[in-house]
Design a protein around this motif. Structure first.
Motif, mmCIF file in Angstrom:
data_model
loop_
_atom_site.group_PDB
_atom_site.id
_atom_site.type_symbol
_atom_site.label_atom_id
_atom_site.label_comp_id
_atom_site.label_asym_id
_atom_site.label_seq_id
_atom_site.Cartn_x
_atom_site.Cartn_y
_atom_site.Cartn_z
ATOM 1 N N UNK A 1 -21.224 68.930 -35.519
ATOM 2 C CA UNK A 1 -22.149 68.087 -34.763
ATOM 3 C C UNK A 1 -23.405 68.894 -34.456
ATOM 4 N N UNK A 2 -24.560 68.309 -34.732
ATOM 5 C CA UNK A 2 -25.829 69.007 -34.488
ATOM 6 C C UNK A 2 -25.886 70.334 -35.228
ATOM 7 N N UNK A 3 -25.306 70.382 -36.380
ATOM 8 C CA UNK A 3 -25.319 71.613 -37.179
ATOM 9 C C UNK A 3 -24.334 72.662 -36.712
ATOM 10 N N UNK A 4 -23.484 72.310 -35.753
ATOM 11 C CA UNK A 4 -22.510 73.285 -35.225
ATOM 12 C C UNK A 4 -21.097 72.923 -35.639
ATOM 13 N N UNK A 5 -20.275 73.956 -35.864
ATOM 14 C CA UNK A 5 -18.852 73.716 -36.164
ATOM 15 C C UNK A 5 -18.060 73.769 -34.870
ATOM 16 N N UNK A 6 -17.245 72.762 -34.665
ATOM 17 C CA UNK A 6 -16.400 72.749 -33.472
ATOM 18 C C UNK A 6 -14.925 72.734 -33.859
ATOM 19 N N UNK A 7 -14.137 73.525 -33.129
ATOM 20 C CA UNK A 7 -12.682 73.376 -33.197
ATOM 21 C C UNK A 7 -12.271 72.827 -31.837
ATOM 22 N N UNK A 8 -11.670 71.653 -31.852
ATOM 23 C CA UNK A 8 -11.245 71.048 -30.577
ATOM 24 C C UNK A 8 -9.759 71.335 -30.412
ATOM 25 N N UNK A 9 -9.429 72.050 -29.334
ATOM 26 C CA UNK A 9 -8.045 72.513 -29.159
ATOM 27 C C UNK A 9 -7.362 71.774 -28.011
ATOM 28 N N UNK A 10 -6.067 72.056 -27.863
ATOM 29 C CA UNK A 10 -5.351 71.422 -26.741
ATOM 30 C C UNK A 10 -5.369 72.283 -25.470
ATOM 31 N N UNK A 11 -6.217 73.323 -25.429
ATOM 32 C CA UNK A 11 -6.417 74.060 -24.164
ATOM 33 C C UNK A 11 -7.712 73.579 -23.533
ATOM 34 N N UNK A 12 -7.601 73.132 -22.298
ATOM 35 C CA UNK A 12 -8.795 72.699 -21.566
ATOM 36 C C UNK A 12 -9.128 73.676 -20.456
ATOM 37 N N UNK A 13 -10.295 73.442 -19.837
ATOM 38 C CA UNK A 13 -10.690 74.329 -18.733
ATOM 39 C C UNK A 13 -9.718 74.209 -17.556
ATOM 40 N N UNK A 14 -8.895 73.178 -17.542
ATOM 41 C CA UNK A 14 -7.877 73.094 -16.492
ATOM 42 C C UNK A 14 -6.772 74.126 -16.728
ATOM 43 N N UNK A 15 -6.550 74.486 -18.007
ATOM 44 C CA UNK A 15 -5.511 75.472 -18.328
ATOM 45 C C UNK A 15 -6.046 76.897 -18.219
ATOM 46 N N UNK A 16 -7.314 77.072 -18.590
ATOM 47 C CA UNK A 16 -7.955 78.396 -18.551
ATOM 48 C C UNK A 16 -9.401 78.188 -18.121
ATOM 49 N N UNK A 17 -9.692 78.529 -16.862
ATOM 50 C CA UNK A 17 -11.027 78.247 -16.313
ATOM 51 C C UNK A 17 -11.996 79.416 -16.501
ATOM 52 N N UNK B 1 -5.907 84.685 -42.370
ATOM 53 C CA UNK B 1 -6.513 83.843 -43.401
ATOM 54 C C UNK B 1 -7.699 84.606 -43.965
ATOM 55 N N UNK B 2 -7.860 84.561 -45.265
ATOM 56 C CA UNK B 2 -8.948 85.347 -45.846
ATOM 57 C C UNK B 2 -10.153 84.523 -46.281
ATOM 58 N N UNK B 3 -10.291 83.322 -45.702
ATOM 59 C CA UNK B 3 -11.459 82.512 -46.074
ATOM 60 C C UNK B 3 -12.703 83.076 -45.392
ATOM 61 N N UNK B 4 -13.874 82.599 -45.854
ATOM 62 C CA UNK B 4 -15.139 83.093 -45.292
ATOM 63 C C UNK B 4 -15.232 82.714 -43.803
ATOM 64 N N UNK B 5 -15.800 83.622 -42.993
ATOM 65 C CA UNK B 5 -15.896 83.321 -41.562
ATOM 66 C C UNK B 5 -17.159 82.516 -41.276
ATOM 67 N N UNK B 6 -17.026 81.521 -40.409
ATOM 68 C CA UNK B 6 -18.198 80.722 -40.033
ATOM 69 C C UNK B 6 -18.341 80.686 -38.511
ATOM 70 N N UNK B 7 -19.582 80.499 -38.085
ATOM 71 C CA UNK B 7 -19.834 80.454 -36.634
ATOM 72 C C UNK B 7 -19.227 79.178 -36.055
ATOM 73 N N UNK B 8 -18.423 79.332 -35.026
ATOM 74 C CA UNK B 8 -17.638 78.205 -34.524
ATOM 75 C C UNK B 8 -17.616 78.179 -33.000
ATOM 76 N N UNK B 9 -17.684 76.990 -32.420
ATOM 77 C CA UNK B 9 -17.415 76.842 -30.978
ATOM 78 C C UNK B 9 -15.983 76.334 -30.824
ATOM 79 N N UNK B 10 -15.206 77.043 -30.019
ATOM 80 C CA UNK B 10 -13.825 76.604 -29.760
ATOM 81 C C UNK B 10 -13.829 75.932 -28.395
ATOM 82 N N UNK B 11 -13.467 74.664 -28.362
ATOM 83 C CA UNK B 11 -13.624 73.885 -27.126
ATOM 84 C C UNK B 11 -12.333 73.163 -26.763
ATOM 85 N N UNK B 12 -12.321 72.600 -25.553
ATOM 86 C CA UNK B 12 -11.159 71.856 -25.088
ATOM 87 C C UNK B 12 -11.421 70.362 -25.108
#
Ligand code: LLP
Length: 410
Positions: free
Chosen positions: A293-309, A326-337
């Protein structure tokens, strides 16, 4: 106690992906042997000197972890009536429990006195008067230290710097003698020590030493006024390595430097929290969805800020790694809840390999102030905690369910 074997990540002798399959995600996972090692490092650092290593149980108050530390001979640093209760239930001896806090209520003070804990660390003149009154009512003498704010500067997040000038904590350095002289006159107060805790996640020895030198000066002026102390409580605060390039202090370095400052006849208390439990605990999470989204890669996980603030509240950094190499190429990513706030994230702009949907990530070093600061915000039931000892996995807190969300509602 994390290591890769044949491209699979293990904690002690257990494969993390097996924990995910067996207990679901997200889940806090602790290494029992790492906790034992961390505590023993402190015990060894104290060596033959008389004193106590009091685990700051606000970092992680799970009963099984508290019991493990109590069995190892730890004392407890508490900060509320609830924490005293938990520690007594977990088996800490009352004579090894200390109690600090700027806003102890009368009920909490009464509970602490009735429980016969080692001492209350008094943080204001009015608190001293209140403790004296309650002790009189209970026909007892309250054992106290004063928590002194040594007013030293620190390089840590402002929310967790407590020993700076102008914070709400402790008695300001300049008022220390006045506080002790007032306490000396009280019939139901016994002065036993002095306390200072300057902050948390501290990586440099200098502020610890500056604080110790100031405390020493206070002790000298007290002695000139015929006030002799048994205990010197140097607080907690030792930082851990959250980022690869961070240089940390060891308990040995910290304690040996501080012991040099003081006379040998004193009893010492240290109150480590983070440095006992942070790197022994990790948070395992599953990737629910991926999106761009907006040129950014997001990984949406099942940890939210309620679990880790911590990332949201302090912009804290926790390393995030896939549990399979994993040996795939690394990309810039936001990991979010999954929570409905932009502040709900775990890591921003992380270079990560392309991990697929439903695969697992480990959020490292979350044993301290992780589960302890979690909530059920967004009506997300609290997640489980498991303890790993070699090959053995024990659930030490079960996953809450939807009914638990309404517990105590009328
Ligand atoms: N003693 C007292 C009186 C404290 O207030 C604290 C922590 C400790 C000992 C333990 O400090 P440690 O060894 O863990 O640094 N939630 C924040 C940290 C708050 C620290 C509060 N006081 C975080 O997640 O970074």
């Amino acid at each position: 106690m994390l290591k890769f074997d044949k491209n699979e990540l293990y904690i002690e002798q257990v494969k993390l992906s097996d924990i995910a399959k067996q207990y679901g995600t997200s889940v806090y996972i602790y290494s029992k042997n790492q906790i034992i090692k961390n505590f023993k490092d402190y015990k060894e650092a104290l060596g033959y000197r008389d004193g106590l290593i009091c685990f700051a149980c606000k970092t992680n108050s799970n009963g099984t972890i508290l019991k493990l530390l109590a069995d190892l001979g730890a004392g407890a640093d508490t900060t509320s009536g609830g924490e005293i209760y938990r520690c007594l239930r977990a088996g800490f001896k009352p004579a090894k429990i200390v109690y600090a806090g700027v806003g102890k209520t009368s009920e909490e003070i009464e509970y602490a006195l009735k429980s016969k804990i080692l001492m209350l660390n008094v943080e204001s003149f009015e608190e001293l008067d209140t403790i004296d009154t309650i002790a009189k009512k209970l026909k007892t003498k309250a054992k106290i230290s004063f928590r002194i704010n040594p007013c030293v500067d620190l390089d840590t997040h402002s929310y967790i710097a407590t020993g700076k000038k102008g914070t709400k904590f402790g008695i300001p350095y300049k008022d220390a003698l006045k506080a002790y002289l007032r306490a000396k006159k009280k019939k139901n107060i016994t002065i036993v020590g002095i306390h200072s805790h300057i902050g948390s996640q501290i990586l440099d020895i200098v502020p610890f030493k500056l604080a110790a030198e100031k405390i020493k000066k206070i002790i000298e002026s007290l002695e000139k006024n015929n006030i002799k102390l048994d205990y010197i409580n140097c607080g907690g605060g030792l930082g851990i390595k959250y980022e690869k390039n961070q240089k940390i202090l060891t308990p040995k370095k910290l304690i040996s430097e501080l012991l040099l400052v003081f006379d040998k006849d004193k009893k010492f208390i240290f109150e480590p929290g983070r440095s006992i439990i942070a790197n022994a605990g990790h948070l395992l999470t599953k990737i629910i969805y991926r999106k761009v989204s907006g040129g950014k890669n997001f990984l949406i996980t099942d940890v939210g800020m309620n679990d880790l603030i911590r990332p949201t509240l302090y912009k804290a950094y926790h390393e995030i790694i896939p549990v399979k190499r994993i040996n795939t190429k690394k990309v810039k990513t936001d990991v979010v809840g999954p929570i409905c706030e932009s502040g709900d994230y775990i890591g921003k702009d992380r270079m990560l390999p392309t991990v697929k949907q439903c695969k697992y990530l480990l959020i490292k070093c979350t044993g301290a102030y992780g589960a302890a600061m979690s909530s059920d915000y967004n009506s997300r039931p609290k997640i489980p905690e498991v303890l790993v000892d070699g090959k053995k996995i024990t659930v030490i807190r079960k996953r809450a369910n939807y009914q638990d969300l309404m517990l105590n509602e009328i």
